[in-house]
Motif scaffolding. Structure first.
Motif, PDB file in Angstrom:
ATOM      1  N   VAL A   1      -0.989  -7.689  -3.531  1.00 27.63           N
ATOM      2  CA  VAL A   1      -0.529  -8.359  -2.535  1.00 27.63           C
ATOM      3  C   VAL A   1      -1.854  -9.340  -2.301  1.00 27.63           C
ATOM      4  CG1 VAL A   1       0.381  -8.840  -0.406  1.00 27.63           C
ATOM      5  CG2 VAL A   1       1.417  -7.175  -1.881  1.00 27.63           C
TER       6      VAL A   1
ATOM      7  N   GLY B   1      -2.731   6.363  -2.525  1.00 33.00           N
ATOM      8  CA  GLY B   1      -3.670   6.096  -1.922  1.00 33.00           C
ATOM      9  C   GLY B   1      -4.766   7.185  -1.756  1.00 33.00           C
ATOM     10  N   GLY B   2      -5.141   7.422  -0.785  1.00 35.14           N
ATOM     11  CA  GLY B   2      -6.243   8.425  -0.421  1.00 35.14           C
ATOM     12  C   GLY B   2      -6.025   9.976  -0.371  1.00 35.14           C
TER      13      GLY B   2
ATOM     14  N   ASP C   1       1.757  -1.356  -4.852  1.00 31.11           N
ATOM     15  CA  ASP C   1       0.502  -0.897  -5.029  1.00 31.11           C
ATOM     16  C   ASP C   1      -0.227  -1.440  -5.992  1.00 31.11           C
ATOM     17  OD1 ASP C   1      -1.081   1.713  -3.247  1.00 31.11           O
ATOM     18  OD2 ASP C   1      -1.878   1.142  -5.208  1.00 31.11           O
ATOM     19  N   ARG C   2      -1.665  -1.646  -5.852  1.00 31.01           N
ATOM     20  CA  ARG C   2      -2.409  -2.194  -6.832  1.00 31.01           C
ATOM     21  C   ARG C   2      -2.658  -1.127  -7.992  1.00 31.01           C
ATOM     22  NH1 ARG C   2      -7.121  -3.536  -3.277  1.00 31.01           N
ATOM     23  NH2 ARG C   2      -6.388  -5.632  -3.395  1.00 31.01           N
ATOM     24  N   LYS C   3      -2.685   0.023  -7.613  1.00 33.11           N
ATOM     25  CA  LYS C   3      -3.025   0.999  -8.580  1.00 33.11           C
ATOM     26  C   LYS C   3      -2.108   1.564  -9.433  1.00 33.11           C
ATOM     27  CE  LYS C   3      -7.298   2.110  -6.728  1.00 33.11           C
ATOM     28  NZ  LYS C   3      -7.373   2.864  -5.816  1.00 33.11           N
TER      29      LYS C   3
ATOM     30  N   TYR D   1       0.560  -3.824  -8.791  1.00 32.28           N
ATOM     31  CA  TYR D   1       0.916  -5.356  -8.229  1.00 32.28           C
ATOM     32  C   TYR D   1      -0.451  -5.594  -6.961  1.00 32.28           C
ATOM     33  CZ  TYR D   1       5.501  -6.837  -9.458  1.00 32.28           C
ATOM     34  OH  TYR D   1       6.530  -7.134 -10.351  1.00 32.28           O
TER      35      TYR D   1
ATOM     36  N   PRO E   1      -0.219   7.526   2.312  1.00 31.71           N
ATOM     37  CA  PRO E   1       0.641   8.535   2.795  1.00 31.71           C
ATOM     38  C   PRO E   1       1.706   7.581   4.049  1.00 31.71           C
ATOM     39  CG  PRO E   1      -1.563   8.920   3.328  1.00 31.71           C
ATOM     40  CD  PRO E   1      -1.474   8.252   2.211  1.00 31.71           C
ATOM     41  N   SER E   2       0.709   6.734   4.877  1.00 37.01           N
ATOM     42  CA  SER E   2       1.734   5.840   5.796  1.00 37.01           C
ATOM     43  C   SER E   2       2.734   4.956   5.183  1.00 37.01           C
ATOM     44  CB  SER E   2       0.694   5.446   6.812  1.00 37.01           C
ATOM     45  OG  SER E   2       0.101   4.134   6.016  1.00 37.01           O
TER      46      SER E   2
ATOM     47  N   MET F   1      -4.468   3.999   8.225  1.00 36.40           N
ATOM     48  CA  MET F   1      -5.971   3.536   8.633  1.00 36.40           C
ATOM     49  C   MET F   1      -5.772   1.972   8.842  1.00 36.40           C
ATOM     50  SD  MET F   1      -8.392   5.656   9.138  1.00 36.40           S
ATOM     51  CE  MET F   1      -9.701   4.470   9.876  1.00 36.40           C
TER      52      MET F   1
ATOM     53  N   HIS G   1      -8.139   1.603   4.871  1.00 38.18           N
ATOM     54  CA  HIS G   1      -9.411   1.391   5.376  1.00 38.18           C
ATOM     55  C   HIS G   1      -9.672  -0.343   5.429  1.00 38.18           C
ATOM     56  CE1 HIS G   1     -10.838   5.385   6.161  1.00 38.18           C
ATOM     57  NE2 HIS G   1     -10.074   5.446   4.992  1.00 38.18           N
TER      58      HIS G   1
ATOM     59  N   GLY H   1     -11.078  11.387   8.644  1.00 40.09           N
ATOM     60  CA  GLY H   1     -11.259  12.288   7.191  1.00 40.09           C
ATOM     61  C   GLY H   1      -9.893  12.972   6.959  1.00 40.09           C
TER      62      GLY H   1
ATOM     63  N   GLU I   1      -6.442  -5.154   4.298  1.00 42.27           N
ATOM     64  CA  GLU I   1      -6.389  -6.327   3.706  1.00 42.27           C
ATOM     65  C   GLU I   1      -5.492  -7.469   3.834  1.00 42.27           C
ATOM     66  OE1 GLU I   1      -6.395  -6.324  -0.672  1.00 42.27           O
ATOM     67  OE2 GLU I   1      -7.774  -4.545  -0.659  1.00 42.27           O
TER      68      GLU I   1
ATOM     69  N   GLY J   1       0.838  -1.292   0.088  1.00 43.34           N
ATOM     70  CA  GLY J   1       0.093  -0.036  -0.102  1.00 43.34           C
ATOM     71  C   GLY J   1       0.786   1.373   0.072  1.00 43.34           C
TER      72      GLY J   1
HETATM   73  O1  48F Z   1      -5.610   4.122   2.029  1.00 50.13           O
HETATM   74  P1  48F Z   1      -4.491   4.742   1.801  1.00 50.13           P
HETATM   75  O2  48F Z   1      -4.475   6.149   1.542  1.00 50.13           O
HETATM   76  O3  48F Z   1      -3.454   4.391   3.090  1.00 50.13           O
HETATM   77  P2  48F Z   1      -3.167   4.892   4.487  1.00 50.13           P
HETATM   78  O4  48F Z   1      -1.659   5.341   4.249  1.00 50.13           O
HETATM   79  O5  48F Z   1      -3.784   6.339   4.264  1.00 50.13           O
HETATM   80  C1  48F Z   1      -5.350   6.514   4.557  1.00 50.13           C
HETATM   81  C2  48F Z   1      -5.433   8.052   3.880  1.00 50.13           C
HETATM   82  O6  48F Z   1      -5.323   8.231   2.507  1.00 50.13           O
HETATM   83  C3  48F Z   1      -7.044   8.388   4.296  1.00 50.13           C
HETATM   84  C4  48F Z   1      -7.267   8.724   5.713  1.00 50.13           C
HETATM   85  C5  48F Z   1      -6.724   9.960   5.999  1.00 50.13           C
HETATM   86  O7  48F Z   1      -7.522  10.832   6.494  1.00 50.13           O
HETATM   87  O8  48F Z   1      -8.114   8.061   6.309  1.00 50.13           O
HETATM   88  O9  48F Z   1      -7.799   7.343   4.014  1.00 50.13           O
HETATM   89  O10 48F Z   1      -3.712   4.398   5.473  1.00 50.13           O
HETATM   90  O11 48F Z   1      -3.670   3.858   0.661  1.00 50.13           O
HETATM   91  C6  48F Z   1      -3.764   2.527   0.818  1.00 50.13           C
HETATM   92  C7  48F Z   1      -3.091   2.060  -0.675  1.00 50.13           C
HETATM   93  O12 48F Z   1      -3.071   0.546  -0.578  1.00 50.13           O
HETATM   94  C8  48F Z   1      -3.273  -0.085  -1.773  1.00 50.13           C
HETATM   95  C9  48F Z   1      -4.184   0.803  -2.262  1.00 50.13           C
HETATM   96  O13 48F Z   1      -4.487   0.845  -3.932  1.00 50.13           O
HETATM   97  C10 48F Z   1      -4.006   2.319  -1.927  1.00 50.13           C
HETATM   98  O14 48F Z   1      -3.083   2.911  -2.754  1.00 50.13           O
HETATM   99  N1  48F Z   1      -3.687  -1.459  -1.721  1.00 50.13           N
HETATM  100  C11 48F Z   1      -4.876  -1.922  -0.964  1.00 50.13           C
HETATM  101  N2  48F Z   1      -4.928  -3.150  -0.872  1.00 50.13           N
HETATM  102  C12 48F Z   1      -3.891  -3.592  -1.406  1.00 50.13           C
HETATM  103  C13 48F Z   1      -3.080  -2.400  -2.191  1.00 50.13           C
HETATM  104  C14 48F Z   1      -3.232  -4.775  -1.991  1.00 50.13           C
HETATM  105  N3  48F Z   1      -3.819  -5.911  -1.402  1.00 50.13           N
HETATM  106  N4  48F Z   1      -2.103  -5.044  -2.678  1.00 50.13           N
HETATM  107  C15 48F Z   1      -1.428  -3.820  -3.161  1.00 50.13           C
HETATM  108  N5  48F Z   1      -1.923  -2.503  -2.600  1.00 50.13           N
END
Ligand code: 48F
Length: 262
Positions: free
Chosen positions: A131, A66-67, A59-61, A129, A39-40, A228, A174, A240, A177, A36
């Protein structure tokens, strides 16, 4: 001229294939696999790579980040609180002071800065990719099981490959996974009050921000959670479009993993 262009095409294809497969081979056995690129995960990748660890982020995207790209409701700005500003400054992100110890920054600029700094520090980024599972060895999470994201999306029956890692980070946001996949296995108890993924609660900014950092931990031998996913696993609040907790959680995970790898 015709001969020259003919050769250029071969060079373009061979160059990409040579370079890509060398990169993939070089990352089959690594220190840390980050799942993933939110940001974290990106901040964790930056600090781990900066400390000299061999880190790959999956990251699958097509575009990791991410968000954070979309700010809130696609209003492409984010808020970060004072506590996390040392990270923002270290990463060279531009910001503007707002009210009561908060700062505003452009979400697209911030997301691309995080991607740039993580990769510049030496982390390797594999986009597209998924996972789909983890590798287990000696009662520990010892790697990730990867497949092309489009293979998974199309539901094609194609077997995956494995990447071995001394530590795996679930930064999947969120959905938590990786932790959910691990918790589903027979006899596994995660380091949470229920032993399982509890699932996130509704929105509460201060509480969510505080617990994101608190819940950043090793949830099973070899498996860490950040962002998250950390709150989702431990049953805490979402928050948020304030991102300081995400950045601080990424840094904390890197510190925990560095300590464990020593
Ligand atoms: O959700 P995400 O941005 O992760 P985060 O670091 O940050 C959360 C905030 O963006 C936001 C928030 C703050 O206000 O609540 O939501 O916790 O990014 C998660 C990334 O993981 C990738 C997905 O495409 C996204 O870019 N991802 C999720 N599941 C998989 C994955 C997987 N099984 N394999 C590969 N990538």
């Amino acid at each position: 001229l015709i001969t020259k262009f003919f050769h250029m095409e071969k060079i373009v294809s061979r160059g990409i294939i040579d370079s890509y497969f060398a990169k993939l081979k070089n990352n089959l056995d690594i220190d840390v696999a980050i799942v993933g690129g939110g940001p974290s995960g990106l901040v964790a990748a930056y600090y781990l790579a900066k400390a000299g660890k061999k880190v790959a982020l999956f990251d699958r995207k097509l575009a990791p980040g991410g968000g954070m790209w979309g700010g809130a409701m696609m209003f492409n700005d984010i808020i970060v609180q004072e506590e996390a500003m040392p990270i923002v400054r270290e990463l060279g992100v531009s910001y503007r002071a707002y009210e009561q110890g908060t700062y505003v920054m452009d979400s697209v600029h911030t997301t691309s800065a995080l991607i740039y700094q993580a990769t510049k520090a030496g982390a390797t980024l594999f986009n597209c990719y998924t996972v789909e599972d983890v590798v287990f060895k000696n009662e520990r999470v010892a790697g990730v099981v990867v497949n092309w994201a489009p293979v998974q999306r199309e539901g094609m029956h194609v077997d995956p490959l494995t990447i071995m890692a001394k530590a795996v980070l679930d930064g999947t946001g969120h959905d938590c996974e990786v932790s959910r996949t691990v918790a589903r296995k027979n006899g596994i108890r995660l380091n949470t009050p229920t032993g399982d993924v509890i699932g996130e609660r509704s929105l509460s900014v201060e509480e969510g921000e505080r617990t994101t950092v608190e819940n950043t931990k090793e949830v099973y031998p070899g498996l860490y959670v950040s962002g998250m996913a950390a709150n989702g696993v431990s049953g805490s609040f979402r928050m948020g479009p304030i991102f300081g907790g995400m950045l601080m959680s990424g840094k904390k995970t890197a510190e925990l993993i560095l300590e464990a790898l020593q």
